[in-house]
Write a protein that holds these residues in place. Sequence first.
Motif, short mmCIF file in Angstrom:
data_model
loop_
_atom_site.label_atom_id
_atom_site.label_comp_id
_atom_site.label_asym_id
_atom_site.label_seq_id
_atom_site.Cartn_x
_atom_site.Cartn_y
_atom_site.Cartn_z
N HIS A 273 -6.63 -19.70 -18.05
CA HIS A 273 -6.37 -18.71 -19.09
C HIS A 273 -5.01 -17.78 -18.44
O HIS A 273 -5.42 -17.20 -17.38
CB HIS A 273 -7.41 -17.94 -19.36
N ASP B 231 -12.26 -23.79 -27.26
CA ASP B 231 -12.28 -22.26 -26.76
C ASP B 231 -13.31 -21.58 -27.40
O ASP B 231 -13.62 -20.31 -27.18
CB ASP B 231 -11.14 -21.46 -26.82
N CYS C 188 -11.93 -19.88 -18.55
CA CYS C 188 -11.17 -18.62 -18.45
C CYS C 188 -11.82 -17.67 -17.53
O CYS C 188 -11.91 -16.64 -17.54
CB CYS C 188 -11.57 -17.87 -19.97
N HIS D 105 -5.43 -23.10 -23.75
CA HIS D 105 -5.26 -22.66 -25.02
C HIS D 105 -3.83 -22.08 -25.24
O HIS D 105 -3.25 -20.83 -25.55
CB HIS D 105 -6.16 -21.64 -25.79
N HIS E 151 -12.70 -27.28 -23.23
CA HIS E 151 -12.46 -25.65 -23.33
C HIS E 151 -13.54 -25.02 -24.10
O HIS E 151 -13.20 -24.83 -25.44
CB HIS E 151 -11.17 -25.48 -23.45
N TYR F 139 -8.21 -11.34 -17.70
CA TYR F 139 -9.15 -10.30 -17.77
C TYR F 139 -9.76 -9.95 -16.31
O TYR F 139 -9.44 -10.61 -15.32
CB TYR F 139 -10.55 -11.14 -18.03
#
Length: 534
Positions: A220, A409, A92, A250, A63, A192
Motif C-alpha cells: 500500500h 481489500d 497494507c 489497490h 488482498h 499508515y
Amino acid sequence: MMNIDTLIKNGFIIDGTGNKGCHQLVGIKGDKIILPENESEIVAKEIVDASGLVVAPGFIDIHTHSDITLLVDSRGASKVSQGVTTEIIGNCGMAATPYPPARKNEIREAGSVIYAKEVEWSWEDYEEYLKKFQITGVSMNVGFLIGHGAIRAAVMGFDDRKPTEVELERMKQYIKEGMKLGAVGMSSGLEYPPGMFADVDELAELCKVVAEYGGIYSTHMRNEDDYLLDSIKESIEVARRSGVSLQVSHLKAVGKQNWGKVNDAIKLLENACHEGFNVNYDFYPYTASSTSLTSQLPKWAQEGGWARLEERLLDEDLRQQIKKEVTVKLETSVSWHSIMIASVQTKINKELEGKNLEEIADLKQKTPVEAMLDLIYEEKGAVKMIKFSMSEQDVRTVARGKLSMVGSDGYALAVDGPLSMGKPHPRSYGSFPRVIDQYQRKEKLFSLEEAIYKMTGAAAKKLNFTDRGIIKGGSFADLVIFDPDLIKDAATYTDAHQYSKGVHSVYVNGEKAYEKGKFLDPKSGMVARTGTHD
Ligand SMILES: [Zn+2]
C-alpha cells in the motif's frame, strides 16, 4: 471403475489459465481434483449437473484484511458466497502478529483496520496465531503476509526514525520466522503509522530476505493522490534493489486533480516488467476506497500512535494546525460529503454510521473538520470511513491492464452475527461478481476467461501456489460453480450486508462450503503456502 466423491458434468470449464473454456468432466476425490475422460469409468457419490453453468477454480482474493474476522466467523460468508476460496491476509502492513507482550497496545493500534474485539488476541507469534486458525477451523484457505507495520511496531513502536542495525536485524528475524512458517511474503502500509516512517533503504533491506524465500512484496504505497507516480517509482526501486516480486496494492488515483494518472502508473509498472522484474497490481471494482479516518490527518500528527495523537488533538495550537492541513488537503481533492462514516466503536456515535461529514457537521452544528476531529477523538482513532475519490474511467483502465488481479481489500463478513455491524464498504461482499457482471458482461473489457484468470491463475502464479488457482488433475479441489448470466453483486454503499447472486456452489479442498444460499461451514480450509504441498 474409479470411486470418487463428486462428479460435475455438463459444465463449461474455465480452468483459470486464461485459455478458452470448454465442456469437460470435473471430479473430486478427497481434497483433490481429477479430470475423468468419460463418465463410464466413474462411480460418484454425488453427481452435480452443471448445465448452463461455469465451473472455475475457487477465486483467490489476493488482498484482504480478514486476519481477525475469519477467527470470529469460520464461514467466511461474504467471500465464499462470491466464489472466493482463498484469502490472502496481512495486507497494507497490518497484521495480528507478531504480538509481543511489551508492545501489545501499539500493535493493536497498528492493526486498527483489522481490529475486531470479539476475539481475544491470545497469540504472540506466527506459530501461535496459525495454531489458533487450526484450533478454530475455517472454511476458506488462508495465505498470510508478514505485515511490515506489525513487525516495525513490535521492534521499535511508532518512532519516526530509521531503525538501528540491531532493530533491522530483529525485523529480518521476524520475516525469516514468518517465511519459514509459510508466509507468502511481506506487505507494507506506507500511508499508515508506523510504515510511513520507513524509507526505501529499510524496505529494500527487508525485502531482500523476503526475496530469498520466494515471497512477494505487497505494498500500500506512500501516496495514492498527488504523488502517485513517485510512489510507483519508489515501489519499483524496492524491487530493483532487493529482487523481490512486487505487488502494488489497490492501484488507483485519488482526487479529481489526479484522475487519469493511472495510465502513467501502469506504464511505469509495465516497463519494469519488460526490464525483467516480476510486477503486478490488484484492484477492487469500486470508485470509493475505505480505511481509517485518521489516515486523513497529517503524518506528523500520527507519529507516536494514538497516545500522542490524543495529546495533539487536545493541544489548541496543534489542533488548529491539524485543522488547517486537513482542510487544505481534503478540499483540493474531494469534498466533505465524499467521506462517509462506515463504522464506529461507541454506542453514542452509532447513528453517524452511513452519514457523510457534511451531514454530521449539520447535525452537530459544527464545521465538517471540527466534526471529523471530534469523532476521531471520541472513538480513540477507531473510525472507519468510505471515501468517494476515484473516477469510473480509471477503475476501468486499471481493471483492463494485463498486470491486474482482483483483490477486494475487504473482510470476510456476514449478514448475521457479530460481523454484520456497521456500514462497511460493499467490496467485502461484491468485488468478484461485480468484476464479472459490470466489467466483463456489461462493458466487455475482457473475456470471461481473462476475468477468471485475474481471480485465479494470475494470483496463483504470483504467489507460487503450484496446486491451487487452476483446474488440473491433482490440484486441491477449490471450485466455484456459477451462472454466467446471473452472477451479480447486491451490496451497496448504504446497505452492504447483502450476499452476491448467481453463485451455485463452492468447494474448498473438496468439501462443499456453499450451495444455493446455504453455508455448510465444513472448516476444510488450510494454510495456503508458497510453492509447497500442505
Ligand atoms: Zn491498503
